[in-house]
Design a protein around this motif. Structure first.
Motif, mmCIF file in Angstrom:
data_model
loop_
_atom_site.group_PDB
_atom_site.id
_atom_site.type_symbol
_atom_site.label_atom_id
_atom_site.label_comp_id
_atom_site.label_asym_id
_atom_site.label_seq_id
_atom_site.Cartn_x
_atom_site.Cartn_y
_atom_site.Cartn_z
ATOM 1 N N VAL A 1 -4.469 -1.590 -53.463
ATOM 2 C CA VAL A 1 -3.754 -0.585 -52.686
ATOM 3 C C VAL A 1 -4.213 -0.630 -51.238
ATOM 4 O O VAL A 1 -5.377 -0.388 -50.933
ATOM 5 N N ASN A 2 -3.307 -0.969 -50.340
ATOM 6 C CA ASN A 2 -3.637 -0.987 -48.923
ATOM 7 C C ASN A 2 -3.410 0.368 -48.264
ATOM 8 O O ASN A 2 -4.048 0.702 -47.286
ATOM 9 N N GLY A 3 -2.468 1.112 -48.779
ATOM 10 C CA GLY A 3 -2.232 2.444 -48.240
ATOM 11 C C GLY A 3 -0.801 2.676 -47.855
ATOM 12 O O GLY A 3 -0.111 1.784 -47.360
ATOM 13 N N SER A 4 -0.317 3.881 -48.096
ATOM 14 C CA SER A 4 1.038 4.264 -47.716
ATOM 15 C C SER A 4 1.014 4.950 -46.364
ATOM 16 O O SER A 4 0.135 5.756 -46.076
ATOM 17 N N PHE A 5 1.987 4.641 -45.540
ATOM 18 C CA PHE A 5 2.080 5.223 -44.207
ATOM 19 C C PHE A 5 2.231 6.741 -44.314
ATOM 20 O O PHE A 5 2.867 7.250 -45.228
ATOM 21 N N GLY A 6 1.627 7.477 -43.385
ATOM 22 C CA GLY A 6 1.721 8.936 -43.457
ATOM 23 C C GLY A 6 1.182 9.598 -42.220
ATOM 24 O O GLY A 6 0.953 8.954 -41.200
ATOM 25 N N CYS A 7 0.979 10.885 -42.287
ATOM 26 C CA CYS A 7 0.494 11.637 -41.138
ATOM 27 C C CYS A 7 -0.992 11.940 -41.300
ATOM 28 O O CYS A 7 -1.527 11.968 -42.414
ATOM 29 N N ASP A 8 -1.659 12.174 -40.173
ATOM 30 C CA ASP A 8 -3.109 12.335 -40.145
ATOM 31 C C ASP A 8 -3.474 13.760 -40.538
ATOM 32 O O ASP A 8 -3.595 14.645 -39.693
ATOM 33 N N GLY A 9 -3.629 13.987 -41.843
ATOM 34 C CA GLY A 9 -3.936 15.325 -42.303
ATOM 35 C C GLY A 9 -4.434 15.333 -43.735
ATOM 36 O O GLY A 9 -4.596 14.281 -44.363
ATOM 37 N N ILE A 10 -4.674 16.544 -44.253
ATOM 38 C CA ILE A 10 -5.332 16.714 -45.543
ATOM 39 C C ILE A 10 -4.502 17.619 -46.445
ATOM 40 O O ILE A 10 -4.197 18.760 -46.080
ATOM 41 N N PRO A 11 -4.119 17.163 -47.641
ATOM 42 C CA PRO A 11 -3.537 18.073 -48.632
ATOM 43 C C PRO A 11 -4.575 19.117 -49.039
ATOM 44 O O PRO A 11 -5.762 18.814 -49.184
ATOM 45 N N LEU A 12 -4.133 20.357 -49.207
ATOM 46 C CA LEU A 12 -5.031 21.457 -49.555
ATOM 47 C C LEU A 12 -4.832 21.888 -50.998
ATOM 48 O O LEU A 12 -3.724 21.818 -51.537
#
Length: 431
Positions: free
Chosen positions: A363-374
């Protein structure tokens, strides 16, 4: 919803069928959860006409992608996200003719309506999705496009706002609640806990929003949030770097970390402290010495410590002894979080943020936004509360994780695809 998948291996030279596999699916709870929007969305995103325009038609936007795995998934309706240790082989969403070797293409000519449902057909050329396939699953169209590859076209965010699930857009989402400091989670309905460093201690605040199902004459709207109350405060043994905070939702402990270089520069001392969000006291603390390693994000989870080292993740026992090393895509600005019971991490390549699962092969990683699920007691995956990593003027949002699994088709016998095969997947879904 019922579905049947047919996987056909084809000899590209002759067009002859090499092998055919048929499997009926198990529908997970993903669809019913998606159509049951958390009530906190009323204060931010519950524009139902716009949301439905992006959710519908279901076959296209909510079920218009497919995931191919080299590992099985437990056939449990409550399973809406991929399990630990999953092995990605490929994905597909819309028509595609690019160079991503994990991504197939929608066959628009052979896809179409059938009696009581829809037929989706995807083609994978000889260079696409090679490997052993043990399970397939329907997912959102944008995750079928986005997939697991950090080198892909970055066509959509993994975490996106509800009204843009058809495009995977994040920008412009309205907050559920706002504060000065950073949000930790929601542990009671309509209540949000945040924290802020004030002079010499960490102060926790409780933000209480009106209950949408029991509005009172004096309740206010989301645009004039009620003033928060102090829930607790804690003196920490050091001033931490707050963007590296880590919350363990199973133990309800918020961890902070500090790294100090010895006077002679020969080693580092790493300290951690965990604060309980139930009584706001110190629930865990410790330190260990190690080589001088530079800045690195950390997590304490499941009785182990994790350290992000840009090109690999170290797994340690609580004394700092390295137990395992997990290679990851080289990146920077890393951090850890837990989503749906799975340890995940975020990182950046240049200015582009990505999200990946710890310990999942390839898994290289899925593109997304710089944040944290709570963590939230009320908001269930694939929905999530979400906050940025900054420490001031923070907001909490309601987003959806587009990488859910809506069906599970475990193959009775694995199907092995090589560069000598093309693969056609025919997936028929009916009401």
């Amino acid at each position: 919803m019922k579905g049947k998948a047919t996987l056909i291996l084809i000899d590209p030279q002759t067009g002859e069928e090499v092998r055919r596999v048929e499997e009926e699916n198990l529908a997970t709870e993903a669809l019913e959860r998606l159509l049951d929007i958390p009530r906190c969305g009323m204060y931010s995103v519950m524009d139902m006409p716009t949301i439905l325009r992006n959710y519908l038609p279901i076959w296209k936007n909510l079920l218009g992608g497919i995931i191919l795995l080299g590992s099985n998934v437990d056939e449990n309706k409550a399973t809406v996200s991929l399990p630990d240790g999953f092995i990605p082989v490929g994905t597909a969403g819309t028509a595609y003719s690019g160079t991503d070797t994990k991504r197939g293409s929608l066959n628009e000519n052979e896809s179409g309506e059938i009696d009581g449902g829809y037929r989706l057909v995807w083609d994978f050329g000889t260079d696409k999705a090679n490997g052993e396939i043990r399970c397939i699953a329907l997912t959102s169209r944008i995750f079928g496009n986005n997939g697991f590859d950090a080198d892909s076209e970055r066509s959509a965010n993994l975490y996106c706002q509800l009204r843009d699930i058809s495009t995977g857009n994040y920008a412009g989402v309205l907050p559920v609640a706002e504060t000065t400091g950073f949000f930790v989670g929601s542990f009671e309905p309509n209540k949000y806990i945040s924290a802020k460093w004030e002079t010499d201690r960490l102060v926790f605040y409780r933000h209480t929003m009106p209950d949408p199902d029991a509005l009172l004459l004096t309740d206010t709207s989301r645009n004039t949030d009620p003033a928060p109350e102090i829930a607790g405060q804690t003196a920490l043994p050091f001033i931490p770097y707050f963007p590296w905070r880590f919350f363990d939702p199973e133990r309800k402990i918020l961890y902070f970390f500090q790294r100090r270089i010895s006077d002679d520069g020969s080693h580092d001392t790493v300290s951690y402290v965990g604060v309980s969000v139930e009584d706001y006291g110190i629930a865990a603390s410790g330190s260990y010495t190690c080589d001088v390693y530079g800045s690195a994000a950390m997590a304490v989870y499941g009785g182990k410590m994790y350290r992000y080292r840009e090109s690999y993740i170290e797994v340690m026992d609580m004394s700092g002894r390295v137990l395992d090393t997990i290679p990851v895509t080289a990146g920077s600005n890393g951090y850890f979080y837990v989503y749906d019971g799975h340890l995940c991490y975020g990182y950046s390549i240049g200015s582009a943020p990505y999200h990946a699962r710890v310990g999942c092969s390839g898994v290289n990683g899925s593109f997304g936004c710089d944040g944290i699920p709570l963590f939230s007691t009320d908001v269930k995956p694939p929905y999530t509360l979400f906050t940025m990593r900054n420490t001031a003027n923070s907001s909490v949002y309601l987003l959806v994780n587009s990488g859910y699994i809506a069906t599970i088709n475990n193959l009775a016998d694995p199907l092995v695809k090589t560069d000598k095969h093309a693969l056609k997947i025919i997936y028929e879904i009916t009401n």
